[in-house]
Design an enzyme around this catalytic site. Structure first.
Site, PDB file in Angstrom:
ATOM      1  N   THR A 100       0.868  -1.170   0.000  1.00 57.80           N
ATOM      2  CA  THR A 100       0.000   0.000   0.000  1.00 57.80           C
ATOM      3  C   THR A 100       0.907   1.223   0.000  1.00 57.80           C
ATOM      4  O   THR A 100       1.677   1.443   0.936  1.00 57.80           O
ATOM      5  CB  THR A 100      -0.922   0.025   1.228  1.00 57.80           C
ATOM      6  OG1 THR A 100      -1.744  -1.143   1.208  1.00 57.80           O
ATOM      7  CG2 THR A 100      -1.816   1.265   1.215  1.00 57.80           C
ATOM      8  N   LYS A 175      -7.245   1.121  -2.743  1.00 56.78           N
ATOM      9  CA  LYS A 175      -6.828   0.650  -1.419  1.00 56.78           C
ATOM     10  C   LYS A 175      -6.976   1.746  -0.374  1.00 56.78           C
ATOM     11  O   LYS A 175      -7.348   1.485   0.778  1.00 56.78           O
ATOM     12  CB  LYS A 175      -5.381   0.150  -1.468  1.00 56.78           C
ATOM     13  CG  LYS A 175      -4.835  -0.331  -0.115  1.00 56.78           C
ATOM     14  CD  LYS A 175      -5.662  -1.467   0.463  1.00 56.78           C
ATOM     15  CE  LYS A 175      -5.205  -1.850   1.880  1.00 56.78           C
ATOM     16  NZ  LYS A 175      -3.872  -2.471   1.924  1.00 56.78           N
ATOM     17  N   LYS A 243       0.638   4.494   8.581  1.00 49.98           N
ATOM     18  CA  LYS A 243       1.213   4.869   7.284  1.00 49.98           C
ATOM     19  C   LYS A 243       0.130   4.976   6.223  1.00 49.98           C
ATOM     20  O   LYS A 243       0.057   5.959   5.474  1.00 49.98           O
ATOM     21  CB  LYS A 243       2.269   3.831   6.876  1.00 49.98           C
ATOM     22  CG  LYS A 243       2.898   4.043   5.504  1.00 49.98           C
ATOM     23  CD  LYS A 243       2.256   3.198   4.406  1.00 49.98           C
ATOM     24  CE  LYS A 243       2.459   1.721   4.639  1.00 49.98           C
ATOM     25  NZ  LYS A 243       1.916   0.899   3.497  1.00 49.98           N
TER      26      LYS A 243
END
Length: 291
Positions: A100, A175, A243
């Protein structure tokens, strides 16, 4: 053309990458592996994977290269520079970044790859450690139709919900939408469980009722029970979720969108990390509520 003889290079054998590479080995593919800490790949090596000492060595000896690393900075490191994938992969190689990461970085990799005759897809996944182990990940893909079609047999080993979302970067954007959804949902799951406890209910029984109705979600059904057991082992690290949410927040700001639910969840997870839970699973969020 992808066949069972295709050599697949796999970089990153963490919580999810290890299971994904194992599934490829089980399916009969030849797998090269590289990770910064060789010990993390020992199980895969014992099962037949070939160890490569550097990213460059792996890139030179693989027909398809999959990366599943931690942060955008890690993606930059393995793809660019003299010792990176793009300088060492052969013309005609397929590269798939399943980390990701930033949509803009996916586009940069794609454009650099195309100029070198290399085919690139960004294909982040969702489903956590359980999805990775069972080969049932949701795979969100960005890139060209031809590359997607060619690599579909490999994706089918890793997941079961495999959708080409658009051009380069589209997989990463999808995502991020996934992570935005999970962010607020995790807060709701924690609040619901603690509410049930404080109301004098049996929380396990409450989960049985609400996990099959309108409140149903992966987080409720899979992480809720772990919360109740005090099982905070990482299926997905707190630090990696922070993150992801940070990238999502930055991307939302770039398109002029306010995301109050995402902002609150990020704030709570940062508080959790400050309490020493960086390497815990995301279900550890309940510790902020259940006290």
């Amino acid at each position: 053309m992808v066949t069972i003889e295709t050599k697949i290079g796999f970089i990153g054998t963490g919580v999810m990458g290890k299971s994904m590479a194992k599934n490829l080995l089980t399916a009969g593919y030849r797998v090269n592996v590289y990770t910064r800490t060789k010990e993390k790949a020992e199980e895969l090596i014992s099962q037949g994977a070939d160890w490569k000492h550097t990213v460059a060595e792996l890139a030179q000896d693989s027909d398809v290269i999959i990366t599943m690393v931690g942060y955008p900075s890690d993606v930059e490191e393995v793809y660019f520079g003299d010792s990176g994938i793009l300088e060492n992969a052969q013309k005609g190689t397929y590269i798939i970044d399943m980390t990701t990461s930033k949509p803009s970085l996916a586009i940069k990799i794609y454009e650099t790859a195309i100029a070198k005759g290399i085919f690139s897809l960004d294909a982040p996944v969702s489903g956590g450690d359980i999805g990775a182990q069972n080969g049932k990940l949701a795979i969100m893909v960005g890139g060209d139709q031809q590359a997607f079609d060619e690599l579909h047999p490999i994706f089918e080993v890793l997941g079961e919900n495999i959708i080409l979302q658009g051009g380069p970067g589209a997989g990463q954007h999808t995502k991020l939408a996934n992570q935005i959804t999970i962010a607020s949902n995790m807060v709701g799951v924690c609040e619901a469980i603690v509410y049930a406890k404080k109301a004098g209910l049996n929380p396990e029984r409450v989960l049985e009722s609400i996990s099959t109705g309108a409140a149903a979600s992966f987080s409720l059904s899979n992480l809720g029970p772990r919360m109740l057991k005090g099982d905070y082992a990482p299926g997905f690290y707190v630090k990696h979720f922070i993150k992801d949410m940070t990238i999502a927040l930055e991307s939302a700001q770039e398109i002029g969108m306010a995301t109050p639910g995402l902002s609150l969840s990020l704030e709570l997870y940062k508080e959790l990390a400050e309490k020493g839970e960086n390497d815990s699973g995301t279900q550890a969020l309940i510790k902020l509520f259940d006290r």
